[in-house]
Design a protein around this motif. Sequence first.
Motif, mmCIF file in Angstrom:
data_model
loop_
_atom_site.group_PDB
_atom_site.id
_atom_site.type_symbol
_atom_site.label_atom_id
_atom_site.label_comp_id
_atom_site.label_asym_id
_atom_site.label_seq_id
_atom_site.Cartn_x
_atom_site.Cartn_y
_atom_site.Cartn_z
ATOM 1 N N LYS A 13 -38.912 10.259 22.135
ATOM 2 C CA LYS A 13 -39.067 11.084 20.939
ATOM 3 C C LYS A 13 -39.001 12.567 21.308
ATOM 4 N N GLU A 14 -39.671 12.956 22.386
ATOM 5 C CA GLU A 14 -39.625 14.354 22.838
ATOM 6 C C GLU A 14 -38.196 14.768 23.184
ATOM 7 N N GLN A 15 -37.466 13.866 23.861
ATOM 8 C CA GLN A 15 -36.073 14.158 24.199
ATOM 9 C C GLN A 15 -35.237 14.362 22.939
ATOM 10 N N LEU A 16 -35.437 13.507 21.957
ATOM 11 C CA LEU A 16 -34.662 13.608 20.716
ATOM 12 C C LEU A 16 -34.988 14.877 19.948
ATOM 13 N N VAL A 17 -36.257 15.235 19.880
ATOM 14 C CA VAL A 17 -36.635 16.474 19.186
ATOM 15 C C VAL A 17 -35.999 17.674 19.879
ATOM 16 N N THR A 18 -36.014 17.685 21.209
ATOM 17 C CA THR A 18 -35.375 18.772 21.957
ATOM 18 C C THR A 18 -33.875 18.811 21.667
ATOM 19 N N ALA A 19 -33.234 17.643 21.666
ATOM 20 C CA ALA A 19 -31.794 17.574 21.397
ATOM 21 C C ALA A 19 -31.485 18.026 19.969
ATOM 22 N N ILE A 20 -32.335 17.667 19.028
ATOM 23 C CA ILE A 20 -32.138 18.094 17.634
ATOM 24 C C ILE A 20 -32.261 19.606 17.534
ATOM 25 N N ASN A 21 -33.263 20.172 18.169
ATOM 26 C CA ASN A 21 -33.434 21.629 18.143
ATOM 27 C C ASN A 21 -32.247 22.349 18.778
ATOM 28 N N GLU A 22 -31.744 21.800 19.878
ATOM 29 C CA GLU A 22 -30.565 22.405 20.522
ATOM 30 C C GLU A 22 -29.339 22.299 19.613
ATOM 31 N N ALA A 23 -29.201 21.167 18.927
ATOM 32 C CA ALA A 23 -28.078 21.000 18.000
ATOM 33 C C ALA A 23 -28.180 21.989 16.846
ATOM 34 N N LEU A 24 -29.390 22.221 16.366
ATOM 35 C CA LEU A 24 -29.585 23.216 15.301
ATOM 36 C C LEU A 24 -29.257 24.617 15.805
ATOM 37 N N ASP A 25 -29.729 24.944 17.004
ATOM 38 C CA ASP A 25 -29.459 26.268 17.568
ATOM 39 C C ASP A 25 -27.968 26.525 17.748
ATOM 40 N N SER A 26 -27.243 25.481 18.143
ATOM 41 C CA SER A 26 -25.803 25.645 18.378
ATOM 42 C C SER A 26 -24.967 25.302 17.151
ATOM 43 N N LYS A 27 -25.653 24.971 16.050
ATOM 44 C CA LYS A 27 -24.986 24.627 14.789
ATOM 45 C C LYS A 27 -24.011 23.452 14.955
ATOM 46 N N ASP A 28 -24.435 22.462 15.784
ATOM 47 C CA ASP A 28 -23.625 21.267 16.042
ATOM 48 C C ASP A 28 -24.087 20.156 15.092
ATOM 49 N N GLN A 29 -23.405 20.060 13.949
ATOM 50 C CA GLN A 29 -23.812 19.124 12.914
ATOM 51 C C GLN A 29 -23.700 17.669 13.379
ATOM 52 N N ASP A 30 -22.645 17.342 14.130
ATOM 53 C CA ASP A 30 -22.467 15.961 14.600
ATOM 54 C C ASP A 30 -23.616 15.536 15.510
ATOM 55 N N ALA A 31 -23.978 16.403 16.458
ATOM 56 C CA ALA A 31 -25.085 16.090 17.362
ATOM 57 C C ALA A 31 -26.393 15.992 16.583
ATOM 58 N N PHE A 32 -26.577 16.904 15.636
ATOM 59 C CA PHE A 32 -27.790 16.874 14.817
ATOM 60 C C PHE A 32 -27.911 15.549 14.067
ATOM 61 N N MET A 33 -26.834 15.109 13.456
ATOM 62 C CA MET A 33 -26.853 13.862 12.701
ATOM 63 C C MET A 33 -27.109 12.669 13.622
ATOM 64 N N LYS A 34 -26.470 12.668 14.770
ATOM 65 C CA LYS A 34 -26.626 11.568 15.728
ATOM 66 C C LYS A 34 -28.082 11.470 16.203
ATOM 67 N N PHE A 35 -28.645 12.579 16.669
ATOM 68 C CA PHE A 35 -29.994 12.556 17.213
ATOM 69 C C PHE A 35 -31.049 12.350 16.119
ATOM 70 N N SER A 36 -30.802 12.896 14.935
ATOM 71 C CA SER A 36 -31.723 12.688 13.817
ATOM 72 C C SER A 36 -31.763 11.225 13.409
#
Length: 81
Positions: free
Chosen positions: A46-69
Amino acid sequence: MKMENNKSFAEFMNESTVPQKQSSEMTMMEIYVDMVLNEILVRHRKEQLVTAINEALDSKDQDAFMKFSSELNTLEDTHGV
């Protein structure tokens, strides 16, 4: 040199096995350890996913955000974390 075995298989097994009560206690301990380890792994993921989601938001990577969310939602639904 010839080895003699005067004990039956049942006698040998009775001597080498753990008494029933101790055996069931070990099984309960193993179950508890397994539950604790699974909890640790789920929380870590869960911690890894939250970090990945935050990084996807910071980089405006919608695909990564959707995948990790999506994976985080599945993890939360499955494990109630």
